[in-house]
Structures are given as structure tokens and as C-alpha cells.
Design an enzyme around this catalytic site. Structure first.
Site, mmCIF file in Angstrom:
data_model
loop_
_atom_site.group_PDB
_atom_site.id
_atom_site.type_symbol
_atom_site.label_atom_id
_atom_site.label_comp_id
_atom_site.label_asym_id
_atom_site.label_seq_id
_atom_site.Cartn_x
_atom_site.Cartn_y
_atom_site.Cartn_z
ATOM 1 N N THR A 125 79.603 47.895 58.220
ATOM 2 C CA THR A 125 80.642 47.244 59.030
ATOM 3 C C THR A 125 82.026 47.768 58.669
ATOM 4 O OG1 THR A 125 81.742 45.118 59.374
ATOM 5 C CG2 THR A 125 80.557 45.356 57.318
ATOM 6 N N ASP A 126 82.955 47.664 59.623
ATOM 7 C CA ASP A 126 84.341 48.048 59.329
ATOM 8 C C ASP A 126 84.991 47.090 58.335
ATOM 9 O OD1 ASP A 126 84.623 45.839 61.000
ATOM 10 O OD2 ASP A 126 85.924 46.823 62.461
ATOM 11 N N GLU A 127 84.363 45.919 58.113
ATOM 12 C CA GLU A 127 84.977 44.933 57.194
ATOM 13 C C GLU A 127 85.029 45.443 55.756
ATOM 14 O OE1 GLU A 127 84.061 40.826 57.624
ATOM 15 O OE2 GLU A 127 83.770 40.997 59.773
ATOM 16 N N TYR A 153 81.017 38.104 52.298
ATOM 17 C CA TYR A 153 80.207 38.914 53.226
ATOM 18 C C TYR A 153 80.553 40.398 53.112
ATOM 19 C CZ TYR A 153 79.112 41.383 57.561
ATOM 20 O OH TYR A 153 78.702 42.330 58.461
ATOM 21 N N LYS A 157 78.387 43.740 51.770
ATOM 22 C CA LYS A 157 78.099 44.928 52.591
ATOM 23 C C LYS A 157 78.635 46.192 51.906
ATOM 24 C CE LYS A 157 76.457 45.068 56.201
ATOM 25 N NZ LYS A 157 75.030 45.167 56.628
HETATM 26 P P1 NAD Z 1 72.341 38.655 62.917
HETATM 27 O O1 NAD Z 1 72.767 37.617 61.939
HETATM 28 O O2 NAD Z 1 72.364 38.338 64.374
HETATM 29 O O3 NAD Z 1 70.862 39.134 62.568
HETATM 30 C C1 NAD Z 1 70.424 39.366 61.270
HETATM 31 C C2 NAD Z 1 68.895 39.449 61.278
HETATM 32 O O4 NAD Z 1 68.453 39.748 59.945
HETATM 33 C C3 NAD Z 1 68.201 38.135 61.696
HETATM 34 O O5 NAD Z 1 67.196 38.407 62.646
HETATM 35 C C4 NAD Z 1 67.614 37.607 60.394
HETATM 36 O O6 NAD Z 1 66.431 36.860 60.581
HETATM 37 C C5 NAD Z 1 67.353 38.899 59.638
HETATM 38 N N1 NAD Z 1 67.302 38.702 58.172
HETATM 39 C C6 NAD Z 1 68.196 38.002 57.411
HETATM 40 N N2 NAD Z 1 67.810 38.014 56.122
HETATM 41 C C7 NAD Z 1 66.663 38.751 56.064
HETATM 42 C C8 NAD Z 1 65.801 39.149 54.995
HETATM 43 N N3 NAD Z 1 66.046 38.770 53.731
HETATM 44 N N4 NAD Z 1 64.732 39.915 55.290
HETATM 45 C C9 NAD Z 1 64.473 40.302 56.577
HETATM 46 N N5 NAD Z 1 65.247 39.938 57.618
HETATM 47 C C10 NAD Z 1 66.344 39.187 57.363
HETATM 48 O O7 NAD Z 1 73.252 39.929 62.606
HETATM 49 P P2 NAD Z 1 73.901 41.005 63.582
HETATM 50 O O8 NAD Z 1 75.199 40.515 64.060
HETATM 51 O O9 NAD Z 1 72.875 41.490 64.525
HETATM 52 O O10 NAD Z 1 74.210 42.167 62.516
HETATM 53 C C11 NAD Z 1 73.226 43.135 62.195
HETATM 54 C C12 NAD Z 1 73.785 44.097 61.182
HETATM 55 O O11 NAD Z 1 74.939 44.738 61.702
HETATM 56 C C13 NAD Z 1 74.230 43.439 59.870
HETATM 57 O O12 NAD Z 1 73.857 44.281 58.817
HETATM 58 C C14 NAD Z 1 75.740 43.344 60.008
HETATM 59 O O13 NAD Z 1 76.338 43.397 58.736
HETATM 60 C C15 NAD Z 1 76.050 44.581 60.826
HETATM 61 N N6 NAD Z 1 77.252 44.525 61.683
HETATM 62 C C16 NAD Z 1 77.444 43.499 62.538
HETATM 63 C C17 NAD Z 1 78.543 43.491 63.390
HETATM 64 C C18 NAD Z 1 78.778 42.378 64.382
HETATM 65 O O14 NAD Z 1 79.823 42.356 65.045
HETATM 66 N N7 NAD Z 1 77.867 41.449 64.582
HETATM 67 C C19 NAD Z 1 79.452 44.545 63.341
HETATM 68 C C20 NAD Z 1 79.234 45.590 62.442
HETATM 69 C C21 NAD Z 1 78.115 45.559 61.622
HETATM 70 O O1 TDX Z 2 85.342 29.565 65.772
HETATM 71 C C1 TDX Z 2 85.908 30.654 65.528
HETATM 72 N N1 TDX Z 2 87.250 30.751 65.736
HETATM 73 C C2 TDX Z 2 87.975 31.879 65.468
HETATM 74 O O2 TDX Z 2 89.188 31.921 65.684
HETATM 75 C C3 TDX Z 2 85.201 31.800 65.021
HETATM 76 C C4 TDX Z 2 83.727 31.741 64.769
HETATM 77 C C5 TDX Z 2 85.937 32.937 64.769
HETATM 78 N N2 TDX Z 2 87.280 32.979 64.959
HETATM 79 C C6 TDX Z 2 88.011 34.231 64.673
HETATM 80 C C7 TDX Z 2 87.750 34.824 63.302
HETATM 81 C C8 TDX Z 2 87.866 36.311 63.551
HETATM 82 O O3 TDX Z 2 89.212 36.714 63.450
HETATM 83 O O4 TDX Z 2 87.535 35.198 65.606
HETATM 84 C C9 TDX Z 2 87.395 36.490 64.990
HETATM 85 C C10 TDX Z 2 85.949 36.929 65.107
HETATM 86 O O5 TDX Z 2 85.178 36.079 64.268
HETATM 87 P P1 TDX Z 2 83.602 36.284 64.039
HETATM 88 O O6 TDX Z 2 82.931 36.297 65.372
HETATM 89 O O7 TDX Z 2 83.167 35.316 63.017
HETATM 90 O O8 TDX Z 2 83.551 37.796 63.519
HETATM 91 P P2 TDX Z 2 84.249 38.534 62.255
HETATM 92 O O9 TDX Z 2 84.594 37.587 61.180
HETATM 93 O O10 TDX Z 2 85.360 39.396 62.798
HETATM 94 O O11 TDX Z 2 83.006 39.450 61.763
HETATM 95 C C11 TDX Z 2 82.179 40.132 62.731
HETATM 96 O O12 TDX Z 2 82.502 41.488 62.828
HETATM 97 C C12 TDX Z 2 82.131 42.327 61.768
HETATM 98 C C13 TDX Z 2 80.694 39.960 62.414
HETATM 99 O O13 TDX Z 2 80.381 38.586 62.298
HETATM 100 C C14 TDX Z 2 80.308 40.723 61.182
HETATM 101 O O14 TDX Z 2 78.902 40.634 60.953
HETATM 102 C C15 TDX Z 2 80.682 42.160 61.371
HETATM 103 O O15 TDX Z 2 80.435 42.898 60.210
#
Ligand code: NAD
Ligand code: TDX
Length: 339
Positions: A125-127, A153, A157
Site C-alpha cells: 500500500t502507499d500508506e 496497519y 504492511k
Molecule cells: P479486505 O479486508 O477486503 O480483504 C482481506 C481478505 O483477507 C479477507 O477476505 C480476509 O478473510 C482475508 N484474511 C484476513 N486474514 C487472513 C489470514 N490470516 N489468512 C488468510 N486470509 C486472511 O482487504 P482489501 O481492501 O481487499 O485489501 C487487500 C490487500 O490490498 C491488503 O493486503 C491491503 O493491505 C492492500 N491494499 C488495499 C487497498 C485498499 O484501498 N483497500 C489499497 C492498497 C493496498
Molecule cells: O467513516 C469514515 N470517515 C472518514 O472521514 C471513514 C471510514 C474514513 N474516513 C476518512 C479517513 C481517510 O482519510 O476517509 C479516508 C479513507 O478512509 P478509509 O476508507 O478507512 O481508507 P484509508 O484509511 O485511506 O486506507 C485505505 O487505503 C489504503 C485502505 O483501507 C487500506 O487498506 C489501504 O492500504
């Protein structure tokens, strides 16, 4: 080609499984997922009967289970999406983030080494880069930007990324890492900003915006993320990190107002609540490396992507209403009740 996709019952992993099963009928795709609160087999319904798809339930941090599975299956490629992914939950309970995101990744790396995996891809992730100031729109995250994490988190990562690179340098494991900006699109769990706002606005409920809503995120449609990972797997260079993002920066308030406009709901639903501790100010990706080396380009911009996403949530109410009415029901009260 035999591909193990971990976390394939989650948001991005689920979209990636759809992409791979359809695009590569000659590949075997095994989806390995623990089915935590975030995992949902309903997401896999469209592909579950395809002959090149299988599901196995299991924990990436369970060493004996993973070693047995890898010994039996002899995967060519591992793509690790499995993670605890929500920043707010990591503030409540950091421990499980270390177990899944750090230890789980290290167990997968050991198994990949032991059983000759030809490519281990870590979905990061970019985080991991921390945040950028709001008053410097000229700054972007590059692959050589130092790691500087803010939340449990992002720290978990970043730790996983360091292990992945160490296994490459020390043991020669063929690895790649992608670091993507915020994703949105179909099948995103309703704890994350966009589906949370969508589902609550449809019910005319208050929309919690943290702080002043001025934090900036760089939004990428999940389909563009999946295409980028596909390209990295097939054409990316071993030992390399690729940033993925499409220059779609928006403040959180802009995102919420856009959703309200598309849904034709009033801005009076917006409720400013106590800020997230350690809240990162701005994320913004410089995608020059993946664009230049692999020719990747996003197909959605935020305005087209958000309309498609809103329509998907309107057309697939069962998918998210089942979640909201299930185990997730107490979550909102617990996380937002005192804000
Ligand atoms: P998500 O929370 O929707 O899904 C995570 C999945 O992993 C779930 O299906 C869960 O059951 C599974 N899981 C959790 N713990 C596990 C374990 N111990 N063993 C096997 N499976 C397990 O997450 P997402 O938003 O789809 O993110 C997927 C990946 O992408 C993550 O690694 C996250 O860090 C990365 N990522 C997410 C975002 C975003 O905006 N959502 C952005 C950049 C990177
Ligand atoms: O209720 C809310 N109100 C609010 O203002 C929530 C849930 C979020 N926010 C803000 C926090 C963040 O600035 O919105 C922005 C986005 O929040 P999230 O959806 O929780 O995402 P973020 O914290 O940016 O992280 C996401 O992007 C990077 C994903 O959850 C991560 O898994 C990924 O790595």
C-alpha cells in the site's frame, strides 16, 4: 500455471480472482482465505463453478497448514492480498495486524522458498510512505520515498515489505511488490469510506466525516489495480517495487459530496466527527515507473468510476445489506458511538 491468491474472498483479492479466472482459462487459480469478518464467499459466486477455480479455507499465519498446502499444490505464483486492512481497526487492536500481515507474510515467504515458487507478489500500500503535506501538491510518493508509517496497519504492511525484500536479497526468492493508492469499486466492505457513505446515504443516515474532511486520498478503481498486478506478474522485474495510482486526488469532503450528488441526497447528512488519531493528511502516487516500464494506464477516472460504483451498489443491494445486517451490525455503534 498454478496461482495461489491469498485473501481472494476480500475486496481487491475477489476482484483479482474474477479477473484471473476469466482472462486465463488455462491457469489454475486457488483462492486461499481464512474468511475473517472481511471475507465473503458471495463475492466469488460469479466464478465459483469455473473449472479453473478452487477455494480453500485457511490461515496464512498457520505454518503447518501452509507448508502442507504448498507441498501438495506446488504453486508457480503466489499473490498475497490476505491482510487485516482497516486502519481504524488497527488503532483498536494492533495485535492481529502483526500476526496476519507480518507473520502471515513471513510464513508464505518460507513456504514459497521451500517449494520453489517462481514469483511471490506482495500486495502492499502507499500508506507505507506515511503522508505528504496538504500545501505541497508538487510532492508525490516514488518507489524510493523512505518508509515512514503512521498507523499500526501501515507499520505492519511496511514490515511485511521489508521481509519480502530481505527474502529476495538473502535467499534469492523471486519477488515483486506493488504499492497502490486507495481502491474503490464493487465488493468493497462497508467499513471503508466510499461504501460506508453510500450505504448510509441510501438509508438517510448521518455520514461521519473525520476532522474537517480535508484529508486527501488518491482514488483508483479496483479493476485498474487488478490489471496492474497482472502486468507486474507477467512482465515486472524480480526484486522491484511498483507504485500504482492514477492521479485522482480528492479531499474526503469532495468524495462524500460527489456521492451525495450522484444519489441526489442532501449535504445536510454530513456530520463532522472527531478525527482519526494519527490521521495521514495526503496520499499521492507517482506512477511513472509502472507506466514507463510496463505501459500501464488506468482506464477509469474518479468521475466515471464513482458513477459505475454507485450503480453497482444500487444493483447489488443483497451483497452489502447481508453484511450490514449481520455480524457487522454492532460495528458502527462501537466505532462511531462516542465520536
Ligand atoms: P479486505 O479486508 O477486503 O480483504 C482481506 C481478505 O483477507 C479477507 O477476505 C480476509 O478473510 C482475508 N484474511 C484476513 N486474514 C487472513 C489470514 N490470516 N489468512 C488468510 N486470509 C486472511 O482487504 P482489501 O481492501 O481487499 O485489501 C487487500 C490487500 O490490498 C491488503 O493486503 C491491503 O493491505 C492492500 N491494499 C488495499 C487497498 C485498499 O484501498 N483497500 C489499497 C492498497 C493496498
Ligand atoms: O467513516 C469514515 N470517515 C472518514 O472521514 C471513514 C471510514 C474514513 N474516513 C476518512 C479517513 C481517510 O482519510 O476517509 C479516508 C479513507 O478512509 P478509509 O476508507 O478507512 O481508507 P484509508 O484509511 O485511506 O486506507 C485505505 O487505503 C489504503 C485502505 O483501507 C487500506 O487498506 C489501504 O492500504
Amino acid at each position: 500455471m498454478k496461482v495461489c491468491v491469498t485473501g481472494g474472498a476480500g475486496f481487491i483479492g475477489g476482484n483479482f480472482v474474477h479477473h484471473m479466472v476469466r482472462k486465463y482459462p488455462e491457469y489454475e487459480i486457488l483462492n486461499l482465505d481464512l474468511l475473517t469478518y472481511a471475507g465473503n464467499l458471495e463475492t466469488l459466486k460469479p466464478v465459483e463453478k469455473e473449472p479453473n477455480y478452487r477455494f480453500v479455507r485457511g490461515d496464512i499465519a498457520d505454518r503447518d497448514f501452509i507448508m502442507d498446502l504448498f507441498a501438495r499444490e506446488r504453486f508457480d505464483i503466489v499473490v498475497n492480498f490476505a491482510a487485516e486492512s482497516h486502519v481504524d481497526r488497527s488503532i483498536e487492536d494492533p495485535g492481529v495486524f502483526v500476526r496476519t500481515n507480518v507473520l502471515g507474510t513471513q510464513v508464505l515467504l518460507d513456504a514459497s522458498r521451500e517449494y520453489g515458487v517462481k514469483r511471490f507478489h506482495q500486495v502492499s500500500t502507499d500508506e507505507v510512505y506515511g503522508d505528504l503535506p496538504l500545501d505541497r501538491p508538487d510532492l508525490f510518493f516514488r518507489e524510493d520515498t523512505p518508509l515512514h508509517t503512521s498507523s499500526p496497519y501501515s507499520s505492519s504492511k511496511a514490515s511485511a515489505d521489508l521481509f519480502v525484500m530481505a527474502y529476495h536479497r538473502t535467499f534469492g526468492l523471486p519477488v515483486t511488490i506493488s504499492r497502490c493508492s486507495n481502491n474503490y469499486g464493487p465488493y468493497q466492505f462497508p467499513e471503508k469510506l466510499i461504501p460506508l457513505i453510500l450505504s448510509r446515504a441510501l438509508a438517510d443516515e448521518k455520514l461521519p466525516v473525520y476532522g474537517k474532511g480535508e484529508n486527501v486520498r488518491d482514488w483508483l478503481h479496483v479493476a485498474d489495480h487488478c490489471e496492474a498486478i497482472d502486468l507486474i506478474l507477467h512482465r515486472g522485474r524480480e526484486g522491484e517495487i511498483y507504485n500504482i495510482g492514477g492521479h485522482n486526488e480528492r479531499t474526503n469532503l469532495e468524495v462524500v459530496k460527489t456521492i451525495l450528488k450522484v444519489l441526489d441526497k442532501p449535504e445536510s447528512l454530513i456530520s463532522f466527527v472527531t478525527d482519526r488519531p494519527g490521521h495521514d493528511l495526503r496520499y499521492a502516487i507517482d506512477p511513472a515507473k509502472i507506466e514507463g516500464e510496463l505501459g500501464w494506464k488506468p482506464t477509469y477516472n474518479f468521475d466515471t468510476g464513482i458513477r459505475q460504483t454507485v450503480q453497482w451498489y444500487l444493483d447489488n443491494r443483497d451483497w452489502w445489506e447481508n453484511i450490514i445486517n449481520g455480524e457487522y451490525a454492532g460495528y458502527y455503534e462501537k466505532m462511531y458511538g462516542n465520536r
